[in-house]
Design a protein around this motif. Structure first.
Motif, PDB file in Angstrom:
ATOM      1  N   HIS A   1      44.276 147.003 -52.210  1.00  0.00           N
ATOM      2  CA  HIS A   1      45.089 145.795 -52.031  1.00  0.00           C
ATOM      3  C   HIS A   1      44.273 144.567 -52.415  1.00  0.00           C
ATOM      4  O   HIS A   1      43.079 144.493 -52.105  1.00  0.00           O
ATOM      5  CB  HIS A   1      45.539 145.669 -50.573  1.00  0.00           C
ATOM      6  N   VAL A   2      44.905 143.621 -53.092  1.00  0.00           N
ATOM      7  CA  VAL A   2      44.247 142.351 -53.422  1.00  0.00           C
ATOM      8  C   VAL A   2      44.912 141.240 -52.631  1.00  0.00           C
ATOM      9  O   VAL A   2      46.113 140.989 -52.779  1.00  0.00           O
ATOM     10  CB  VAL A   2      44.318 142.039 -54.927  1.00  0.00           C
ATOM     11  N   ASP A   3      44.133 140.591 -51.781  1.00  0.00           N
ATOM     12  CA  ASP A   3      44.624 139.406 -51.070  1.00  0.00           C
ATOM     13  C   ASP A   3      44.395 138.207 -51.990  1.00  0.00           C
ATOM     14  O   ASP A   3      43.328 137.598 -51.995  1.00  0.00           O
ATOM     15  CB  ASP A   3      43.888 139.225 -49.745  1.00  0.00           C
ATOM     16  N   GLY A   4      45.420 137.894 -52.767  1.00  0.00           N
ATOM     17  CA  GLY A   4      45.370 136.743 -53.661  1.00  0.00           C
ATOM     18  C   GLY A   4      46.236 135.614 -53.146  1.00  0.00           C
ATOM     19  O   GLY A   4      46.861 134.902 -53.934  1.00  0.00           O
ATOM     20  N   ALA A   5      46.271 135.459 -51.816  1.00  0.00           N
ATOM     21  CA  ALA A   5      47.133 134.443 -51.216  1.00  0.00           C
ATOM     22  C   ALA A   5      46.912 133.093 -51.880  1.00  0.00           C
ATOM     23  O   ALA A   5      47.867 132.383 -52.233  1.00  0.00           O
ATOM     24  CB  ALA A   5      46.868 134.354 -49.715  1.00  0.00           C
ATOM     25  N   TYR A   6      45.648 132.726 -52.089  1.00  0.00           N
ATOM     26  CA  TYR A   6      45.347 131.469 -52.776  1.00  0.00           C
ATOM     27  C   TYR A   6      45.137 131.693 -54.272  1.00  0.00           C
ATOM     28  O   TYR A   6      45.900 131.198 -55.110  1.00  0.00           O
ATOM     29  CB  TYR A   6      44.108 130.817 -52.169  1.00  0.00           C
TER      30      TYR A   6
ATOM     31  N   THR B   1      39.335 132.084 -48.419  1.00  0.00           N
ATOM     32  CA  THR B   1      39.768 130.843 -47.780  1.00  0.00           C
ATOM     33  C   THR B   1      38.638 129.823 -47.694  1.00  0.00           C
ATOM     34  O   THR B   1      38.842 128.641 -47.923  1.00  0.00           O
ATOM     35  CB  THR B   1      40.307 131.139 -46.371  1.00  0.00           C
ATOM     36  N   GLY B   2      37.446 130.291 -47.379  1.00  0.00           N
ATOM     37  CA  GLY B   2      36.348 129.362 -47.154  1.00  0.00           C
ATOM     38  C   GLY B   2      35.752 128.796 -48.412  1.00  0.00           C
ATOM     39  O   GLY B   2      35.522 127.579 -48.509  1.00  0.00           O
ATOM     40  N   THR B   3      35.503 129.645 -49.417  1.00  0.00           N
ATOM     41  CA  THR B   3      34.719 129.196 -50.568  1.00  0.00           C
ATOM     42  C   THR B   3      35.379 129.462 -51.915  1.00  0.00           C
ATOM     43  O   THR B   3      34.804 129.151 -52.951  1.00  0.00           O
ATOM     44  CB  THR B   3      33.335 129.879 -50.575  1.00  0.00           C
TER      45      THR B   3
ATOM     46  N   HIS C   1      40.085 137.197 -45.297  1.00  0.00           N
ATOM     47  CA  HIS C   1      40.908 136.496 -44.308  1.00  0.00           C
ATOM     48  C   HIS C   1      41.109 137.353 -43.062  1.00  0.00           C
ATOM     49  O   HIS C   1      41.282 138.570 -43.140  1.00  0.00           O
ATOM     50  CB  HIS C   1      42.269 136.147 -44.914  1.00  0.00           C
ATOM     51  N   HIS C   2      41.107 136.706 -41.912  1.00  0.00           N
ATOM     52  CA  HIS C   2      41.190 137.427 -40.643  1.00  0.00           C
ATOM     53  C   HIS C   2      42.578 138.002 -40.359  1.00  0.00           C
ATOM     54  O   HIS C   2      42.777 138.682 -39.353  1.00  0.00           O
ATOM     55  CB  HIS C   2      40.752 136.515 -39.498  1.00  0.00           C
ATOM     56  N   SER C   3      43.540 137.734 -41.250  1.00  0.00           N
ATOM     57  CA  SER C   3      44.853 138.354 -41.081  1.00  0.00           C
ATOM     58  C   SER C   3      44.769 139.870 -41.242  1.00  0.00           C
ATOM     59  O   SER C   3      45.633 140.600 -40.736  1.00  0.00           O
ATOM     60  CB  SER C   3      45.858 137.778 -42.086  1.00  0.00           C
ATOM     61  N   ILE C   4      43.731 140.355 -41.930  1.00  0.00           N
ATOM     62  CA  ILE C   4      43.545 141.810 -42.036  1.00  0.00           C
ATOM     63  C   ILE C   4      43.229 142.386 -40.656  1.00  0.00           C
ATOM     64  O   ILE C   4      43.773 143.419 -40.251  1.00  0.00           O
ATOM     65  CB  ILE C   4      42.424 142.158 -43.031  1.00  0.00           C
TER      66      ILE C   4
ATOM     67  N   VAL D   1      30.149 120.853 -45.654  1.00  0.00           N
ATOM     68  CA  VAL D   1      31.403 120.125 -45.812  1.00  0.00           C
ATOM     69  C   VAL D   1      32.231 120.877 -46.854  1.00  0.00           C
ATOM     70  O   VAL D   1      31.715 121.303 -47.890  1.00  0.00           O
ATOM     71  CB  VAL D   1      31.166 118.676 -46.269  1.00  0.00           C
ATOM     72  N   ARG D   2      33.513 121.051 -46.579  1.00  0.00           N
ATOM     73  CA  ARG D   2      34.397 121.761 -47.510  1.00  0.00           C
ATOM     74  C   ARG D   2      35.537 120.849 -47.934  1.00  0.00           C
ATOM     75  O   ARG D   2      36.237 120.278 -47.097  1.00  0.00           O
ATOM     76  CB  ARG D   2      34.972 123.016 -46.851  1.00  0.00           C
TER      77      ARG D   2
END
Length: 473
Positions: free
Chosen positions: A265-270, A242-244, A185-188, A443-444
């Motif tokens: 760090h683990v980005d497990g937001a989703y 986020t994408g896939t 994610h681009h928040s990094i 398509v997502r």
């Protein structure tokens, strides 16, 4: 003088009107268009005209709700297959009403001790679920994954550079570097800009064919940067991109982080919420070794937007990173063994976020959440199967309900995915997006709504089939 309280009679009248309209919306969301026509001039005109009108409180309230109903993408709709914006469960909605009335201020523990302890309790509970030792589990609620990831970068800098909180970047003689995959994610990137490192301090690691981080490439890149005189300090693994929906090999990343003494760090937001499901929990193997975790409760836990958590198994790092002394904050809890939240967070004054999760768990329990997460996963598998049966090709590999797809005839045609998506969205009957997989837009569709059923998925498949036919005319 104007009475902001209004009269008891007027409050009762307004609440009666508002709750009736909101309940109607909540009960019948699926009868609405999923997305509105986007006429910016009309919307700006409507905003201005409502502001300039001289209607009553009842008229203002009624019109405001109607405008939101007309000019919103209805993420609570079961035919919304878009970003991670789920339908809020009713317990979460009730908690927001309660919070708005009490308006707890969570800067100082003594001002809202029950709400503050709710958050501390939940942080411990989630930390233990992720495998952190109870005595070490710590963390803080945040407004979203971006704030939680920013918190992670700041804690990593403080942990790896002990004088950072005092001397800042001026005290460093080598360039600190962060590592994450091309799919992260681009928040990094935003976090590195905010702390003064700059986006060039982020090293994007190549991904494998399944779109997870290539750990061999990670090791090689770290070594090259060390040889060049830089100072790697942090690596970010993603649990549910986020994408896939890809989940990096967290165990392998941990081994590399340990080898080079990096904050992991683990980005497990989703995908972090998969820890609640016994079926999906094995996907997060290795997360228990992380230094910190981001998890957004407003995604799979279906509470109102802006409810995230930063978790860590370094119990002092938040205070070391954020603690400040001042003369104006309340000292009521000065003799108690507590840490005031303002000394534990990026934020200072803030509302209670934990009550949304707490009341939801009081209503539905861990078992209820596991059932809902497993249901959405099942619906994701049903969508994959239905698309395949109809001749579509799935282009991502994820056990999570995130499906990227195209038709084999147009596998390298980004315009095809754009057309299909635009056709579906403009119809107002469903909402999907596009995402580049292996360089070409696909398509997502993501199952984000606990009320989405097979009939909604059948409807989506029919819509994309019809759009394909029109594209070929």
């Amino acid at each position: 003088m104007t009475s902001f309280d209004l009269t008891p009679q007027k409050r009762e009248e307004l609440l009666g009107l508002l709750l009736g309209k909101l309940e109607s919306y909540y009960a019948d969301t699926d009868a609405l268009r999923v997305s509105p026509p986007l006429d910016i001039e009309q919307i700006q005109t409507e905003v201005r005209e409502l502001f300039e009108s001289s209607g009553s409180e009842l008229e203002a309230t009624n019109t405001l709700v109607e405008k939101l109903k007309t000019f919103s993408v209805h993420t609570p709709h079961p035919d919304y297959f878009g970003l991670y914006n789920p339908r809020a469960n009713f317990a979460g909605i009730l908690s927001d009403i309660i919070t708005a009335y009490f308006n707890p201020q969570l800067a100082a523990w003594s001002h809202s001790p029950f709400a503050a302890e709710v958050e501390s309790f939940l942080i411990k509970e989630f930390g233990q679920r992720f495998g952190y030792p109870s005595a070490n589990a710590d963390g803080v609620f945040a407004t979203g994954g971006a704030e939680a990831n920013l918190t992670a970068v700041l804690c990593a800098l403080k942990h790896t550079h002990p004088d950072y909180a005092v001397n800042g970047l001026m005290g460093l003689n080598k360039r600190p570097l962060v590592y994450c995959s091309h799919e992260s994610h681009h928040s990094i990137v935003k976090a590195t800009r905010m702390v003064g490192l700059g986006s060039d301090s982020v090293r994007n690691v190549a991904v494998q064919s399944n779109l997870t981080m290539d750990t061999e490439a990670l090791s090689q890149l770290i070594q090259e940067d060390l040889d060049a005189g830089h100072q790697p300090f942090m690596v970010v693994g993603t649990a549910g991109t986020t994408g896939t929906g890809a989940i990096d090999n967290l165990s392998a990343i941990h081994s590399i982080a340990k080898q080079y003494n990096l904050w992991f760090h683990v980005d497990g937001a989703y995908g972090g919420s998969a820890i609640i499901s016994n079926r999906l929990k094995p996907l997060l193997k290795g997360i228990e070794h992380s230094d910190s975790i981001t998890m957004d409760a407003h995604k799979w836990m279906s509470v109102p937007m802006g409810t995230s958590m930063f978790l860590t198994q370094h119990p002092n790092i938040l205070s070391e990173t954020f603690s400040t002394s001042n003369n104006y904050m309340p000292k009521d809890a000065g003799g108690l063994q507590i840490v005031d939240p303002f000394n534990h967070s990026v934020q200072w004054s803030r509302r209670s976020l934990g009550l949304r999760v707490y009341l939801s768990l009081l209503f539905f329990g861990w078992d209820g959440y596991e059932e809902v997460i497993n249901h959405q996963t099942d619906m994701g598998e049903y969508l994959r199967t239905s698309l395949t049966k109809n001749g579509w090709a799935i282009t991502n590999q994820s056990a999570l309900p995130v499906i990227c797809f195209t038709h084999p005839e147009y596998a390298n045609d980004s315009e095809f995915a754009t057309y299909i998506t635009s056709k579906v969205v403009k119809s107002g009957l469903a909402w999907v997006s596009t995402y580049p997989v292996q360089g070409t837009l696909k398509v997502r569709a993501c199952i984000t709504n606990y009320s989405t059923q097979k009939s909604n998925i059948d409807h989506l498949v029919q819509l994309v089939n019809d759009a394909k036919i029109e594209y070929e005319k």
